[in-house]
Each structure stands twice: as C-alpha cells, then as structure tokens.
Design a protein around this motif. Structure first.
Motif, PDB file in Angstrom:
ATOM      1  N   ALA B  88       0.822  -1.215   0.000  1.00 56.88           N
ATOM      2  CA  ALA B  88       0.000   0.000   0.000  1.00 56.88           C
ATOM      3  C   ALA B  88       0.855   1.264   0.000  1.00 56.88           C
ATOM      4  O   ALA B  88       0.473   2.288  -0.547  1.00 56.88           O
ATOM      5  CB  ALA B  88      -0.941  -0.005   1.208  1.00 56.88           C
ATOM      6  N   CYS B  89       2.025   1.198   0.618  1.00 56.81           N
ATOM      7  CA  CYS B  89       2.917   2.360   0.688  1.00 56.81           C
ATOM      8  C   CYS B  89       4.281   2.015   0.094  1.00 56.81           C
ATOM      9  O   CYS B  89       5.309   2.593   0.476  1.00 56.81           O
ATOM     10  CB  CYS B  89       3.061   2.840   2.125  1.00 56.81           C
ATOM     11  N   GLY B  90       4.297   1.066  -0.802  1.00 52.19           N
ATOM     12  CA  GLY B  90       5.545   0.701  -1.476  1.00 52.19           C
ATOM     13  C   GLY B  90       6.573   0.072  -0.553  1.00 52.19           C
ATOM     14  O   GLY B  90       7.767   0.037  -0.870  1.00 52.19           O
ATOM     15  N   ARG B  92       7.367   1.192   2.395  1.00 51.23           N
ATOM     16  CA  ARG B  92       8.035   2.179   3.261  1.00 51.23           C
ATOM     17  C   ARG B  92       7.378   2.285   4.635  1.00 51.23           C
ATOM     18  O   ARG B  92       7.965   2.814   5.569  1.00 51.23           O
ATOM     19  CB  ARG B  92       7.991   3.561   2.603  1.00 51.23           C
ATOM     20  N   VAL B  99      -0.977   4.050   5.109  1.00 50.39           N
ATOM     21  CA  VAL B  99      -1.806   5.128   4.567  1.00 50.39           C
ATOM     22  C   VAL B  99      -2.457   4.595   3.300  1.00 50.39           C
ATOM     23  O   VAL B  99      -1.807   3.925   2.503  1.00 50.39           O
ATOM     24  CB  VAL B  99      -0.940   6.364   4.202  1.00 50.39           C
ATOM     25  N   ASP B 100      -3.754   4.882   3.101  1.00 50.18           N
ATOM     26  CA  ASP B 100      -4.404   4.579   1.826  1.00 50.18           C
ATOM     27  C   ASP B 100      -5.409   5.686   1.538  1.00 50.18           C
ATOM     28  O   ASP B 100      -6.577   5.614   1.932  1.00 50.18           O
ATOM     29  CB  ASP B 100      -5.089   3.207   1.863  1.00 50.18           C
ATOM     30  N   VAL B 101      -4.902   6.724   0.888  1.00 52.56           N
ATOM     31  CA  VAL B 101      -5.687   7.933   0.666  1.00 52.56           C
ATOM     32  C   VAL B 101      -6.956   7.612  -0.118  1.00 52.56           C
ATOM     33  O   VAL B 101      -8.029   8.134   0.169  1.00 52.56           O
ATOM     34  CB  VAL B 101      -4.824   8.982  -0.069  1.00 52.56           C
ATOM     35  N   ILE B 106      -6.491   8.185   6.170  1.00 53.52           N
ATOM     36  CA  ILE B 106      -5.445   9.212   6.139  1.00 53.52           C
ATOM     37  C   ILE B 106      -4.180   8.712   6.807  1.00 53.52           C
ATOM     38  O   ILE B 106      -3.107   9.241   6.561  1.00 53.52           O
ATOM     39  CB  ILE B 106      -5.913  10.549   6.759  1.00 53.52           C
ATOM     40  N   GLY B 107      -4.293   7.679   7.601  1.00 47.81           N
ATOM     41  CA  GLY B 107      -3.090   7.079   8.143  1.00 47.81           C
ATOM     42  C   GLY B 107      -3.386   6.186   9.320  1.00 47.81           C
ATOM     43  O   GLY B 107      -4.456   6.276   9.930  1.00 47.81           O
ATOM     44  N   GLY B 308      15.525   4.652  -4.759  1.00 45.96           N
ATOM     45  CA  GLY B 308      15.544   5.758  -3.807  1.00 45.96           C
ATOM     46  C   GLY B 308      14.162   6.268  -3.465  1.00 45.96           C
ATOM     47  O   GLY B 308      13.190   5.525  -3.413  1.00 45.96           O
ATOM     48  N   GLY B 309      14.079   7.546  -3.254  1.00 41.36           N
ATOM     49  CA  GLY B 309      12.810   8.174  -2.899  1.00 41.36           C
ATOM     50  C   GLY B 309      13.104   9.621  -2.650  1.00 41.36           C
ATOM     51  O   GLY B 309      14.237   9.978  -2.314  1.00 41.36           O
ATOM     52  N   ARG B 310      12.118  10.452  -2.828  1.00 40.94           N
ATOM     53  CA  ARG B 310      12.340  11.885  -2.661  1.00 40.94           C
ATOM     54  C   ARG B 310      11.977  12.326  -1.257  1.00 40.94           C
ATOM     55  O   ARG B 310      10.911  11.983  -0.748  1.00 40.94           O
ATOM     56  CB  ARG B 310      11.517  12.656  -3.688  1.00 40.94           C
ATOM     57  N   GLU B 311      12.873  13.098  -0.649  1.00 40.67           N
ATOM     58  CA  GLU B 311      12.614  13.601   0.697  1.00 40.67           C
ATOM     59  C   GLU B 311      11.401  14.534   0.699  1.00 40.67           C
ATOM     60  O   GLU B 311      10.603  14.531   1.619  1.00 40.67           O
ATOM     61  CB  GLU B 311      13.845  14.359   1.206  1.00 40.67           C
ATOM     62  N   PHE B 312      11.292  15.310  -0.371  1.00 41.20           N
ATOM     63  CA  PHE B 312      10.253  16.341  -0.405  1.00 41.20           C
ATOM     64  C   PHE B 312       9.269  16.109  -1.541  1.00 41.20           C
ATOM     65  O   PHE B 312       9.623  15.551  -2.579  1.00 41.20           O
ATOM     66  CB  PHE B 312      10.883  17.725  -0.564  1.00 41.20           C
ATOM     67  N   ALA B 313       8.044  16.561  -1.323  1.00 43.89           N
ATOM     68  CA  ALA B 313       7.027  16.470  -2.366  1.00 43.89           C
ATOM     69  C   ALA B 313       7.322  17.480  -3.472  1.00 43.89           C
ATOM     70  O   ALA B 313       7.899  18.515  -3.238  1.00 43.89           O
ATOM     71  CB  ALA B 313       5.654  16.745  -1.776  1.00 43.89           C
TER      72      ALA B 313
END
Lengths: 334, 313
Positions: B88-90, B92, B99-101, B106-107, B308-313
């Motif tokens: 659901a969250c890869g 992580r 979380v499943d928007v 919401i968490g 990897g992954g991004r720290e910020f949106a």
C-alpha cells in the motif's frame, strides 16, 4: 512606508502579515490559526486585521500546541494549506510528535500518496531578556528531520517572499522569525517568492566568508562593514533555509575566499554551524585555509542583560575573531 | 455493507488476515513487529460500515483491522507487511503506519494518540470546506491518558468539528490493566466537555453499528464531535513478543465465548435465518483468498534501494 532615498520599505512584522494575506487572497485553501492571533492580532502584533479580512479562515485556538500541530497536519493531508503560529519557538517541543512523526514523514512513508503542505510560524531568538524558555533558536531540534523544511529570513523583504514560497510549498515548513527583527524596516521584496533551500551572497568580498541566517546575517553585515575599515574584505552568505541546506553556494564562496566562519545563535554541539562546517571540510578541504564557528556557550540562555549580552554572538565579537584569525589583530587600524 | 453477511465476511477477513500475519511473522516473512486486531473486529467493522465516501479515518498501530474495515485491498496490505514494492505504501510504512488515501485512510499512527490529532485536523478541513464529511479517530484505552486526547477533544468541541472519537477499550494499556493507570472512567472525560458519549458492546457488530450511526449523524449535522467507547478484548498479546501473562485467570476464555464472530453467527441465525453452512462457506472463501494473497505477496518483488525516494514532495 518609504525611505529617504525613495526606496519603498516595510517593517518585518508587516511583511509577514502581508505575505499571509497575499497567499490567503490567492488560494482559498490557506487558513491561519494559533493562540491569540485572530482577535488580538498576535503577541508580537504580526497579524492584526487578518480575522476581519478573512473571517473564519483566521481563528484563535486553545493553548494546545500538540493539538494545533496535529490539526494542521490532518488539515494539510486532507486539502487545506494551514499556517499555524506557535507563539514562541520554545513551545515547539510540545508540538514535536505531530511535526516530526506525522507531518515530516507523511509524503515519504505513505509511498508518496499525498503531500503535507503546512507552515509553522514561530518567534525565536534571544536578546530581549525573555529568559531560558522564551529565547531559544529551535534549529538543532528541527534540522535533523528529513521531510521538514526550515526557513529563517534575515530581512523584511526576504520574510515576505520566503513566507509566500513556504505557504505554496507542498511540504511542512518551519518558518522561524527572530524576535529582534520584528521592528526592523527594510526595502520591500522585488519578487513575489524566493526559492526555499537557496542561500544568497548578500555581500561580496575576497578575504573571508561569513555565513549565518536570520538575525545573524545582519550581525555579519555589520561586522563586515567594521572589518572593511580595517582593510578586510568579507563575503557574507545568508543561508535563508537550513533544510534543505544550500552547501553549494557556500562552497563556491569558500573557493574564492579560502576562509569561512559560520555564526550561529545556539550551542556548538548539535548545531547547524558545526554541521555545515563538517560538510564544507569534507567537500571543500582543498579550498580551506581556515574554518571555524562562532556560537553560544553550552548552557541555557541566561536572563540578566549582562549575562545575555555576553552569551550572544554580536558584530564586535565576529569582527574581533575574524581580525585575530586572519593574523591582523595587532595591525594598526586603517 | 447493509447486508449482515457482509459484516460477518469483513470481520472474518480481518481475523484470517491477522492469523496469516502471525504465521508469516513466525516464518520470518513479516518483519519488525506487529499488533494484531484479533478479537476487536466488530469495533472497526461496525463503525466503518456506517461511513460514506469522502469520510476520513485515522487508525492506530493496531490498524490492519481499521484498514480492512475501510475496504483497503488485503493484497496491498499484506504486500506492505511483507515489505514488497507492491504494498500500500511501497514497503516504506510496514505494519504500523499504513496510509491509503484512496480509501479515506489518512493514516495509521504508530504513536499512541496520533490518530486523534490527525482526525481532528481532517475534521477541520471538512468544517471549513463545508463538505458534509466526517472524520473518525480510532484509538485504544491507553490513549485516554495522552495529551492528544485531552487537547483534541477540547478543541474539537469548542470548534464543533465533525469528528467521531472511537475508543476501543480492550482493558489493557499494553501489558498493564487500564484501571491501574487511569483515574475515573474514560467516558467521563468527554462527558465533562459536553461531548455526546456512548459506551457500547464492542464485540457486537450490530450494537456498534447502531451507536456509531448516532455518533456519526451527530458529527455530520454540524453539532460537533461525538465519543464512542467500544468495550472489547484482544485475543492476542499487545505485540508479537507478548504472551499475555498478565491476563487474569479465565479471562481470555470468557472473552472467547463472546468472540465477535461467534456473536455475529448467532445473530445472523436468529434474526436473519442464515444457516451456519452459508457462513462456513464464507470462512472457506476468505481462507482461500488469503492463501492466494500470501502466495502472490511472497512472489512480489522487494523495493529497489537504487530507486531511492524523494525527501520532499
């Protein structure tokens, strides 16, 4: 407001207010709340009039910092862009579970399902004899949290443009306003926003790089003016943001000057100045002839004016240390 | 979910899912720690069955049941626990922070009380935007002693936020009996703030539905928050390392006699004339579904660290 030379100017606290108002005008998702911010206009008189202008989008809250931070988080991940005021940065520890464990982690841990666009504004810093629990700079508590942006403007113009950028940013941003800056008057910003995470060279020079943030930048500029009279040519870098940390701009400056001093209003241990110096030495050692920090003693912040004045870095100390480190301490003035 | 058999199926799904998680944990395929919802199914299923699209839910570290009750895919949830990229969250989040928007979750919050804060904030959005949606916070009895509880209940009531606080009282704050660490009755606290409060048999999904319906209606009407205490019991330890030696003699057996699945079976037979064989078929279908879920999950790739992954949106 207008300066004598015709340049339009603005008081720092008004710049913050106008930035909030401009973003609330621009985006109906922006809401603003905190303790005494609406009817009373804030204890530092930053936000008078916003309640009247924006109605229920600006509201007063109980003294419940944890609930407020969590409220901002829950609102942010469901579609609002909350701006929250935590009256004194010293109160941020009460809000930390939500800021650190909820807001900062949401984007990444959710597998990038949804952003968390919120801003926590907070008044920080010493110099007003507020004592140990109303004078701290919270950067060491915040800077080590991936997912959180940390911004601390040095001028009224930057406060306006950086706050507008922070409100538009899709990440949680701690926006730190130094209490000693609320009454300063500077030229208005020439731009609507400034990018978060980018430092600025605010004075060019060739002998030594002075790096700081927030009020410390103004101290460095005053020290630089004093040092110029002694023939020392300082470059001054304003970090503007402490996470992300723009080390590239500092490394470029250091490649030119070969000397760097980082000035932080806070302790050496665990502070951002020592951390930045570590990165500079790891990545730019070949360019460095000298590198050091100017920070505060490793004690809580004292109250008495004589104790507090001695505790804080100031332009005279910065100028004196630079003079000594450059081996010019005994050189005749001028 | 109006069909009573669907409620039973959803509760059976949660129970079988949790049994499967336990088994996969013991085989080393689920990592870290887990907090299972076994025994508390009627609470989550009863409340979530009364929600509408657009409503928001915040669960806890004991959140698999909250997620499944909301309709989160068992495959995505299992893959998340198995640490797979298809989770659901890869991969992580893991067990405690799902979380499943898309499904309004919401968490799930790994720290006690976080769900209350998150739902309070989500309710702020619904009020200011006038959406007519509500937010629900699930939390345990131990949360009644957290700052989140006191601060958010008060704020939600003074702001008349559309939020339903669901306290799942399973009698134990981790390993400690709740009465040993709690002054007075939990329900007296929201009542002191003027929040409409109900205590309900948390193992009776039909009773939970009725009480949740009233609480949700109150919140949705704009009159402010409501509080629901569901009295229940977990059939397993607090977390995977807890054998539950602190339980009083006979207590677990007594509660197993009030297993929400047993109570639902009885009610389905008595009030809807559902034959036990029909319910056995549901059990078998769910068991088969979970077997396939695990097989697919174990075959799914792990996330690539190089991605990897991004720290910020």
């Amino acid at each position: 407001m207008s300066g004598g030379d015709g340049v339009e100017t603005i008081e720092f606290r008004v710049a913050v207010r106008e930035a909030i108002a401009a973003e609330m005008e621009r985006d109906p998702a922006v809401v603003f709340f905190g303790e005494d911010v609406a009817a009373a206009g804030g204890v530092f008189a930053v936000t008078p009039g916003l309640r009247k202008r924006f109605g229920e989008r600006v509201f007063d809250t109980p003294i419940s910092e944890l609930a407020l931070a969590a409220g901002a988080f829950g609102a942010a991940v469901t579609g609002l862009r909350p701006v929250l005021e935590i009256m004194f940065a010293d109160f941020l520890p009460l809000a930390m579970d939500s800021l650190v464990n909820q807001a900062a982690k949401y984007w990444y841990v959710s597998g990038e399902q949804a952003p968390c666009p919120l801003v926590v504004r907070s008044a920080m810093g010493a110099g007003g004899n507020f004592g140990a629990m109303h004078s701290q700079t919270p950067v060491p508590w915040l800077q080590g949290v991936p997912g959180l942006k940390v911004v601390a403007p040095a001028t009224a113009g930057d406060a306006y443009a950086l706050l507008r950028a922070a409100i538009r940013d899709d990440n949680p941003v701690a926006f730190l306003e130094h209490k000693r800056l609320y009454s300063v008057v500077d030229p208005v910003s020439e731009v609507e926003t400034l990018p978060l995470g980018e430092a600025a060279v605010v004075r060019e020079g060739g002998d030594v790089t002075l790096v700081s943030v927030s009020k410390g930048v103004r101290d460095c500029l005053r020290a630089a003016a004093e040092l110029a009279e002694r023939g020392i040519d300082c470059e001054v870098v304003d970090m503007r943001s402490l996470r992300p940390l723009d080390t590239a701009t500092v490394l470029r400056s250091v490649a030119k000057t070969n000397r760097v001093v980082v000035v932080e209003e806070g302790p050496l241990i665990g502070g951002w100045a020592a951390n930045l110096l570590g990165i500079l030495t790891a990545e730019g050692l070949h360019d460095l002839d000298d590198a050091w920090t100017i920070t505060c003693p490793e004690t809580p912040i004292p109250y008495s004016p004589t104790l507090e004045d001695a505790f804080l870095p100031d332009p005279a100390r910065i100028a004196a240390e630079v003079t000594t480190r450059l081996g010019l301490a005994r050189a005749p003035a001028g | 979910m109006a069909d009573a058999r669907d409620l039973y199926r959803r509760m059976r799904l949660i129970r079988t899912f949790e049994d499967t998680v336990q088994s996969q944990f013991q085989q080393g395929n689920v990592h870290g720690t887990t907090h299972l919802y076994s025994g508390q199914e009627a609470s989550g299923v009863g409340v979530c069955s009364m929600l509408r699209d657009g409503d928001k839910v915040a669960g806890t570290y004991r959140g698999h049941g909250h997620a499944l009750a909301l309709g989160v895919s068992p495959q995505k949830l299992m893959d998340e626990l198995l640490g797979r990229a298809s989770g659901a969250c890869g991969g992580r989040a893991g067990s405690m922070n799902v979380v499943d928007v898309e499904h309004g979750l919401i968490g799930c919050f790994g720290i006690v009380g976080g769900s209350i804060g998150a739902a309070t904030g989500a309710a702020l959005t619904q009020k200011l935007r006038g959406t007519g949606a509500v937010a629900v916070a699930f939390f345990g009895d131990g949360t009644a002693n957290q700052a989140y509880f006191h601060e958010c209940l008060n704020w939600a009531q003074v702001e008349r936020l559309p939020v339903v606080f669901v306290c799942e009282n399973n009698l134990y704050m981790e390993f400690t009996p709740i009465e040993a660490v709690t002054a007075g009755a939990i329900a007296a606290r929201p009542m002191a703030m003027g929040i409409p409060t109900q205590k309900v048999d948390g193992n009776d999904v039909f009773a939970v539905r009725e009480a949740a319906g009233e609480a949700i209606d109150h919140a949705r009407s704009g009159r402010g928050p409501a509080f629901l205490e569901t009295l229940t019991y977990r059939f397993v330890g607090h977390s995977r390392s807890d054998p539950g030696r602190y339980r009083k003699p006979g207590e677990l057996d007594a509660w197993k006699g009030r297993d929400p699945l047993v109570l639902a079976r009885r009610a389905l037979a008595e009030h809807w004339g559902v034959e036990p064989e029909r319910l056995d078929e549901i059990d078998a279908e769910v068991a088969g579904e979970l077997e396939e879920v695990v097989a697919r999950g174990l075959a799914a790739p792990f996330p690539d660290p190089a991605a990897g992954g991004r720290e910020f949106a």
